[in-house]
Design an enzyme around this catalytic site. Structure first.
Site, PDB file in Angstrom:
ATOM      1  N   ASP A 331       1.182  -0.469   3.964  1.00 27.17           N
ATOM      2  CA  ASP A 331      -0.220  -0.183   4.263  1.00 27.17           C
ATOM      3  C   ASP A 331      -0.860  -1.458   4.784  1.00 27.17           C
ATOM      4  OD1 ASP A 331      -0.319   2.414   3.461  1.00 27.17           O
ATOM      5  OD2 ASP A 331      -0.736   1.927   1.381  1.00 27.17           O
ATOM      6  N   ASP A 637      -0.843   3.969  -2.318  1.00 31.53           N
ATOM      7  CA  ASP A 637      -1.737   3.804  -3.464  1.00 31.53           C
ATOM      8  C   ASP A 637      -2.417   5.095  -3.894  1.00 31.53           C
ATOM      9  OD1 ASP A 637      -3.245   3.876  -1.192  1.00 31.53           O
ATOM     10  OD2 ASP A 637      -3.876   1.776  -1.287  1.00 31.53           O
ATOM     11  N   ASP A 641       0.121   9.817  -1.400  1.00 34.44           N
ATOM     12  CA  ASP A 641       1.246   8.956  -1.054  1.00 34.44           C
ATOM     13  C   ASP A 641       2.459   9.249  -1.939  1.00 34.44           C
ATOM     14  OD1 ASP A 641      -0.174   7.587   0.869  1.00 34.44           O
ATOM     15  OD2 ASP A 641      -0.930   6.097  -0.535  1.00 34.44           O
TER      16      ASP A 641
END
Ligand code: ATP
Length: 917
Positions: A331, A637, A641
């Site tokens: 990310d 997170d 996900d």
């Protein structure tokens, strides 16, 4: 507060529940009351049940094929009246089991301690204020605020919900999320139907909810059934599985050899008892008794080294898999960047404004063309800033003269920008109380709020610019008058800000009638008035830039995944150093959707940046990479996900910013949310594998050499050069004192300059296999040669055998020095960089002197004192082995240098796929 064990919490009104629990919805408990209740009810923790009892774990140590052989050998030796041998073999098996058991307990304790490092926090209301506390401090009567991604920390009676869904599979086994509400239910509703309760250990998958705690710790439903939920055992790591297979193969090989040896001996006319002992000796010699304990130790040390570098391993195989990682998908926000947002530019009423100052300190000003801009003169700007304050769930607090964000940094930046313009949030909030809201979710990329204002109602919306602009029909011009929106100009402004690496948020509003009380998605889909754009920077983490470069040199590709705009993502990727001549830089989530199968695999292979990417798309991304044989580490997170984290070879969750759902699904948790930590963990993973390989390369030649020495004696019909008890002495002593010290070897230089290890690769590659063969042969030649020498010169058999034991041990000591690095010479790794190794060598040397000269050792092990000449011969052989292996390593290192020079000129062969091969 009294204990309320008999209350049926689902059957009563929330007001009654609050009364019984002596709590208040608006204020929550006071800190003093919470403390008193904590002392009375104890911490909110569930006692762990269902673990394998210690005695059982001890007995399990004997449940290994190789140990069976030893136990049976000991029993038969006893049956034959060979008491000393029988006892020694049994004692050795026992010591082995005790070491294994202690190591396992230690490793398990370390893992449990690590899992505690990931502290779960909950949001509660106490003394009328919202705050975060560790989940273990929660008490009955606490008001808990939950949102998607949270783990429910205790049993709650829900007081209000919004789109609240909970995955109760941990409790009921039902994996479809359950919709919850806060209305009272019939008293006879069964557990799964108690929709107004939220239970500890379940996971919030969507929406928000608020509730009052009525049970904590063992009193919760999860606590009551904890003894049913057995602890999930750590699956064996791929390497452990390989070693188990290898042991089984060896078992049959050893048995076959022992039978052949027995038969050959009988054929030579030996007595069955003698031949039985010879066969036992062969089996004992060939078994690497220390191997299982060494694997556990090396993995446990690896786990604690990773923890020291802020990566918590939740799943043991991850330690090994990390070393084979070929792609890291990360990310952007907070992992590759600082997640410290500062608004730098605002576009409102067709004008661009600069914002000075950095960080969260509200010091700075708004400027236009280098002059201070007054909001009284720029109505559109004022509205845009006001929208940023109202459509906001976060706040700023000053602690010890530092400004701290409570909530989302993106939103905090908007508050700072408003303050710099002289707007006070408190006044704005009082003038426009909030009536309802649609919270921000990554998949919608917007947030909206409904407010009261004099004479009407107002909706504010903020979110990703492209979508939001398309939903607007009007815009405020510089005087604050509504005019038709020039979409082209707005998009141009977005691109201009994004090209500078800024995250751009767009703002809009809509007036609605007074009878509006609730906000639905349909209310913010069309007919909005565009208020402006705010562009904020989020600087890349300097350590992430270095880590990306190191991943590169280690043959690991880094891919950035972000919800941000394509142009922003591309600009940040450039700053981080993600561009690669083999990869076209960026694709958007929409473009990604258009591909399938092979075309998709090609696309993901060749792309470094995935922008405007929805969390759901991560799963397909991982699968596409895996279809090309990549070993993928993926960060995440949020709730959405979780599937990708499970699918990835290494699921990586964020310890600070991550939700409990993501942590639950991950193999590794980063306590600092930092990309550099992933790279550090990969490096440690490679180090772990190296150290395991070193141990194997070191131990096998001894076992092979011992077995061959015995076979040679049996086939040639001579006396046994070494006895079973002596073999056990060598194998156990050397593994414990010498071999395990390899686990403490520091990481090798150049670890991150090698390509990733192919997980399908055999334990030993061809060169190492050849080295093992060479040393096996040298042990055989040294041991058998010196034995014959001693016999020839008429030495007694005990003395000749003592020479054999010592030559094997000293070869092991010198060869251990060779094995400290598989590639480098001892000079380049530093002679004393592993102090444990030297302590081990000193201890083993002392033990050998005891073995040779102490009378009681002589009696137990059939050994005898040696003279100085014998020692000279022993040490000459050991040094010769050390030199020969040193030369072999030197030759190999030279050819490796040539090979890597060749690889460097053809880099595409470096990080190629493995699985598909
Ligand atoms: P990562 O890079 O870690 O995947 P991200 O922060 O880039 O995450 P999101 O948080 O999903 O991704 O944000 C995606 C987009 O949604 C942003 O580019 C922004 O336009 C918008 N956005 C982000 N935060 C908010 C918010 N609090 N309210 C409204 N819109 C937001």
């Amino acid at each position: 507060m009294k204990a309320n064990d008999s209350v049926r919490w689902h059957g009563i009104e929330t007001a009654e529940a609050l009364q019984l629990l002596e709590s208040d919805l608006e204020r929550g408990l006071s800190e003093a009351e919470a403390e008193a209740r904590l002392a009375k009810f104890g911490p909110n923790e569930i006692t762990r049940h269902g673990r394998t009892p210690e005695w059982k774990r001890f007995l399990l140590q004997f449940h290994q094929p190789l140990v069976y052989i030893l136990v049976i050998a000991s029993a038969i030796a006893a049956g034959l009246g060979e008491w000393v041998d029988s006892t020694v073999i049994f004692v050795v098996v026992l010591i082995n089991a005790i070491i294994g058991w202690l190591q396992e307990s230690k490793a398990e304790k370390a893992l449990t301690a690590l899992s505690r490092m990931v502290v779960t926090e909950v949001t509660v209301r106490r003394d009328g204020r919202r705050g975060r506390i560790p989940s273990r401090e929660l008490v009955p009567g606490d008001i808990v605020l939950l949102q998607s991604g949270d783990r429910v920390p205790a049993d709650l009676r829900l007081t209000s919900v919004r789109g609240f869904q909970v995955d109760e599979s941990a409790l009921t086994g039902e994996s479809v999320p359950v919709h919850k509400h806060s209305d009272p239910l019939a008293l006879d509703a069964i557990l799964a139907d108690r929709r107004n309760l939220a239970f500890a250990a379940t996971l919030v998958t969507a929406g928000r909810g608020e509730g009052v705690v009525w049970a904590t710790g063992d009193k919760t439903e999860a606590g009551r059934i904890a003894w049913l939920i057995s602890e999930a055992a750590d699956p064996p790591t791929p390497l452990m599985r390989k070693i188990a297979e290898f042991s089984r193969l060896m078992l049959w090989l050893i048995l076959a050899l022992a039978v052949v040896a027995f038969a050959v001996g009988l054929w030579h006319g030996e007595k069955p008892v003698t031949m039985y002992l010879a066969a036992v000796a062969l089996a004992v010699g060939a078994i690497p008794e220390g191997l299982p304990a060494a694997v556990t130790i090396v993995l446990a040390i690896g786990v604690s080294r990773m923890a020291a570098r802020r990566a918590i391993i939740r799943n043991l195989p991850a330690v090994e898999t990390l070393g084979s990682t070929t792609v890291v998908c990360s990310d952007k926000t907070g992992t590759l960047t600082e997640n410290e947002m500062t608004v730098q530019e605002i576009f409102a009423g067709g004008l661009f404004f600069d914002v000075t100052g950095s960080g969260y300190e509200p010091r700075g000003e708004l400027q236009i063309d280098g002059h201070i801009a007054r909001i009284a003169e720029h109505n559109a700007l004022a509205e845009c800033l006001k929208a940023g304050v109202l459509c906001n769930d976060s706040w700023l607090v000053e602690k010890e003269s530092r400004w701290i964000v409570e909530g989302d940094p993106t939103e905090a930046a908007l508050i700072v920008a408003a303050r710099k313009a002289g707007l006070a949030e408190a006044d704005i909030h009082i003038a426009h109380p909030r009536l309802d809201s649609i919270p921000f979710e990554s998949e919608h990329q917007f947030m909206a709020t409904l407010h009261h204002r004099v004479g009407g109602r107002m909706i504010y919306k903020k979110g990703a610019a492209e979508q939001l602009i398309e939903r607007c029909s009007n815009a405020l011009d510089s005087t604050g008058t509504a005019v038709p929106l020039d979409k082209g100009q707005a998009h141009e402004a977005v691109d201009r800000m994004a090209a500078r690496g800024m995250r751009v948020l767009a703002f809009a509003s809509r007036e609605v009638a007074l009878d509006h009380h609730r906000l639905e998605h349909g209310h913010v889909a069309t007919d909005l008035t565009f208020l402006g754009l705010q562009g904020m920077i989020d600087p890349p983490r300097p350590e992430a830039i270095r880590a990306v470069a190191r991943c590169r040199s280690a043959g690991i590709r880094v891919k950035m995944i972000t919800g941000d705009h394509l142009i922003t993502a591309r600009a940040i990727a450039r700053q981080i150093g993600l561009e690669d001549e083999r990869e076209s830089l960026a694709v958007s989530g929409r473009e990604f959707e258009r591909h399938e199968g092979e075309a998709l695999a090609d696309l993901v292979e060749g792309t470094a940046v995935f922008a405007r990417f929805a969390p759901e798309q991560k799963l397909r991304l991982v699968q596409a990479l895996q279809s090309r044989g990549h070993i993928v580490a993926m960060t995440g997170d949020g709730v959405n996900d979780a599937p990708a984290l499970k699918q990835a070879d290494i699921g990586v969750a964020m310890g600070r910013g991550g939700t409990d759902v993501a942590k639950n699904a991950a193999d590794m948790v980063l306590t600092d949310d930092n990309f550099a930590t992933i790279e550090a963990a990969v490096e440690e993973g490679r180090g772990v594998f190296d150290n395991l390989t070193k141990f194997i390369v070191w131990t096998l030649p001894t076992n092979g050499g011992e077995a061959l020495t015995l076979l040679a004696a049996i086939f040639l019909g001579t006396t046994l050069p070494i006895l079973p008890v002596q073999l056990l002495w060598i194998n156990m002593g050397a593994a414990a004192l010498l071999g395990t010290t390899l686990a403490f070897e520091p990481k090798e230089q150049g670890l991150m300059h090698r390509p990733p290890r192919d997980p399908g690769q055999p334990l030993l590659d061809f060169p190492l296999f050849m080295r093992t063969g060479l040393v096996t042969f040298l042990v055989l030649a040294g041991a058998y040669g010196l034995f014959s020498w001693e016999i020839e010169r008429g030495a007694p058999i005990d003395e000749a055998r003592t020479v054999v034991v010592n030559v094997i041990v000293f070869v092991e000591i010198f060869y251990l020095l060779n094995c400290r690095s598989l590639i480098h010479s001892i000079r380049s790794i530093g002679l004393f960089s592993n102090r444990w190794l030297w302590a081990g060598i000193a201890a083993m040397g002392a033990a050998q002197l005891g073995f040779t000269y102490l009378p009681f050792m002589n009696a137990a092990f059939h050994s005898a004192p040696l003279d100085a000449d014998a020692w000279v011969r022993i040490l000459t052989v050991a040094v010769a082995v050390w030199l020969i292996v040193g030369i072999e390593k030197w030759i190999r290192a030279r050819s490796d240098v040539e090979r890597s020079a060749e690889l460097a000129s053809h880099p595409e062969t470096m990080a190629t796929s493995h699985r598909s091969q």
